[in-house]
Design a protein around this motif. Structure first.
Motif, PDB file in Angstrom:
ATOM      1  N   MET A   1       0.841  -1.183   0.000  1.00  0.00           N
ATOM      2  CA  MET A   1       0.000   0.000   0.000  1.00  0.00           C
ATOM      3  C   MET A   1       0.884   1.244   0.000  1.00  0.00           C
ATOM      4  N   ASP A   2       0.523   2.209  -0.806  1.00  0.00           N
ATOM      5  CA  ASP A   2       1.280   3.456  -0.873  1.00  0.00           C
ATOM      6  C   ASP A   2       0.997   4.312   0.348  1.00  0.00           C
ATOM      7  N   SER A   3       2.007   5.076   0.743  1.00  0.00           N
ATOM      8  CA  SER A   3       1.856   5.969   1.884  1.00  0.00           C
ATOM      9  C   SER A   3       1.010   7.181   1.495  1.00  0.00           C
ATOM     10  N   PRO A   4       0.168   7.669   2.417  1.00  0.00           N
ATOM     11  CA  PRO A   4      -0.614   8.878   2.127  1.00  0.00           C
ATOM     12  C   PRO A   4       0.216  10.154   2.290  1.00  0.00           C
ATOM     13  N   TRP A   5       1.486  10.026   2.659  1.00  0.00           N
ATOM     14  CA  TRP A   5       2.357  11.169   2.883  1.00  0.00           C
ATOM     15  C   TRP A   5       3.256  11.392   1.678  1.00  0.00           C
ATOM     16  N   LEU A   6       3.384  12.651   1.276  1.00  0.00           N
ATOM     17  CA  LEU A   6       4.178  13.022   0.109  1.00  0.00           C
ATOM     18  C   LEU A   6       5.307  13.964   0.501  1.00  0.00           C
ATOM     19  N   THR A   7       6.425  13.854  -0.187  1.00  0.00           N
ATOM     20  CA  THR A   7       7.497  14.843  -0.045  1.00  0.00           C
ATOM     21  C   THR A   7       7.100  16.071  -0.865  1.00  0.00           C
ATOM     22  N   VAL A   8       7.866  17.127  -0.754  1.00  0.00           N
ATOM     23  CA  VAL A   8       7.593  18.344  -1.534  1.00  0.00           C
ATOM     24  C   VAL A   8       7.653  18.034  -3.029  1.00  0.00           C
ATOM     25  N   ASP A   9       8.667  17.290  -3.454  1.00  0.00           N
ATOM     26  CA  ASP A   9       8.779  16.960  -4.875  1.00  0.00           C
ATOM     27  C   ASP A   9       7.603  16.114  -5.364  1.00  0.00           C
ATOM     28  N   GLU A  10       7.179  15.155  -4.564  1.00  0.00           N
ATOM     29  CA  GLU A  10       6.029  14.326  -4.936  1.00  0.00           C
ATOM     30  C   GLU A  10       4.755  15.157  -4.990  1.00  0.00           C
ATOM     31  N   ALA A  11       4.598  16.062  -4.021  1.00  0.00           N
ATOM     32  CA  ALA A  11       3.416  16.931  -4.000  1.00  0.00           C
ATOM     33  C   ALA A  11       3.410  17.862  -5.211  1.00  0.00           C
ATOM     34  N   ALA A  12       4.576  18.360  -5.572  1.00  0.00           N
ATOM     35  CA  ALA A  12       4.678  19.240  -6.742  1.00  0.00           C
ATOM     36  C   ALA A  12       4.292  18.490  -8.015  1.00  0.00           C
ATOM     37  N   THR A  13       4.772  17.284  -8.149  1.00  0.00           N
ATOM     38  CA  THR A  13       4.433  16.470  -9.319  1.00  0.00           C
ATOM     39  C   THR A  13       2.949  16.168  -9.365  1.00  0.00           C
ATOM     40  N   ARG A  14       2.392  15.758  -8.244  1.00  0.00           N
ATOM     41  CA  ARG A  14       0.965  15.410  -8.184  1.00  0.00           C
ATOM     42  C   ARG A  14       0.077  16.614  -8.480  1.00  0.00           C
ATOM     43  N   SER A  15       0.465  17.794  -7.986  1.00  0.00           N
ATOM     44  CA  SER A  15      -0.364  18.994  -8.168  1.00  0.00           C
ATOM     45  C   SER A  15      -0.028  19.758  -9.447  1.00  0.00           C
ATOM     46  N   ARG A  16       1.026  19.303 -10.146  1.00  0.00           N
ATOM     47  CA  ARG A  16       1.493  19.980 -11.367  1.00  0.00           C
ATOM     48  C   ARG A  16       1.899  21.422 -11.091  1.00  0.00           C
ATOM     49  N   ARG A  17       2.545  21.612  -9.948  1.00  0.00           N
ATOM     50  CA  ARG A  17       3.091  22.906  -9.548  1.00  0.00           C
ATOM     51  C   ARG A  17       4.594  22.749  -9.364  1.00  0.00           C
ATOM     52  N   HIS A  18       5.309  23.837  -9.363  1.00  0.00           N
ATOM     53  CA  HIS A  18       6.753  23.808  -9.115  1.00  0.00           C
ATOM     54  C   HIS A  18       6.992  23.546  -7.633  1.00  0.00           C
ATOM     55  N   ASN A  19       8.092  22.870  -7.309  1.00  0.00           N
ATOM     56  CA  ASN A  19       8.354  22.567  -5.898  1.00  0.00           C
ATOM     57  C   ASN A  19       8.536  23.831  -5.062  1.00  0.00           C
ATOM     58  N   LYS A  20       9.018  24.911  -5.652  1.00  0.00           N
ATOM     59  CA  LYS A  20       9.141  26.175  -4.903  1.00  0.00           C
ATOM     60  C   LYS A  20       7.758  26.751  -4.583  1.00  0.00           C
ATOM     61  N   THR A  21       6.792  26.528  -5.451  1.00  0.00           N
ATOM     62  CA  THR A  21       5.423  26.971  -5.190  1.00  0.00           C
ATOM     63  C   THR A  21       4.840  26.209  -4.003  1.00  0.00           C
ATOM     64  N   VAL A  22       5.103  24.920  -3.946  1.00  0.00           N
ATOM     65  CA  VAL A  22       4.627  24.093  -2.827  1.00  0.00           C
ATOM     66  C   VAL A  22       5.297  24.556  -1.530  1.00  0.00           C
ATOM     67  N   LEU A  23       6.607  24.769  -1.555  1.00  0.00           N
ATOM     68  CA  LEU A  23       7.318  25.243  -0.361  1.00  0.00           C
ATOM     69  C   LEU A  23       6.789  26.592   0.111  1.00  0.00           C
TER      70      LEU A  23
END
Length: 66
Positions: A1-23
């Motif tokens: 099972m995949d973890s429900p927790w994402l790193t900044v890079d994973e969140a950026a990829t999933r949301s189609r935003r730049h990692n600096k935008t997520v930070l």
């Protein structure tokens, strides 16, 4: 099972935003995230990321280690 927790890079990829935008959203409190210690790596729950992408505000405060 995949973890429900994402790193900044994973969140950026999933949301189609730049990692600096997520930070930036994490630092401003627009996106809820968690750090185990000050200046540690951010972890973002997928449900919180989905709220942010939809433009909804988090209900709790962002937890940052002090």
């Amino acid at each position: 099972m995949d973890s429900p927790w994402l790193t900044v890079d994973e969140a950026a990829t999933r949301s189609r935003r730049h990692n600096k935008t997520v930070l930036r959203a994490l630092r401003r409190g627009e996106l809820r995230g968690h750090q185990a210690r000050a200046n540690g790596r951010w972890l973002i729950h997928v449900e919180d990321l989905d709220l942010w992408v939809r433009g909804e505000r988090p209900t709790g405060r962002t937890k940052v280690a002090s």
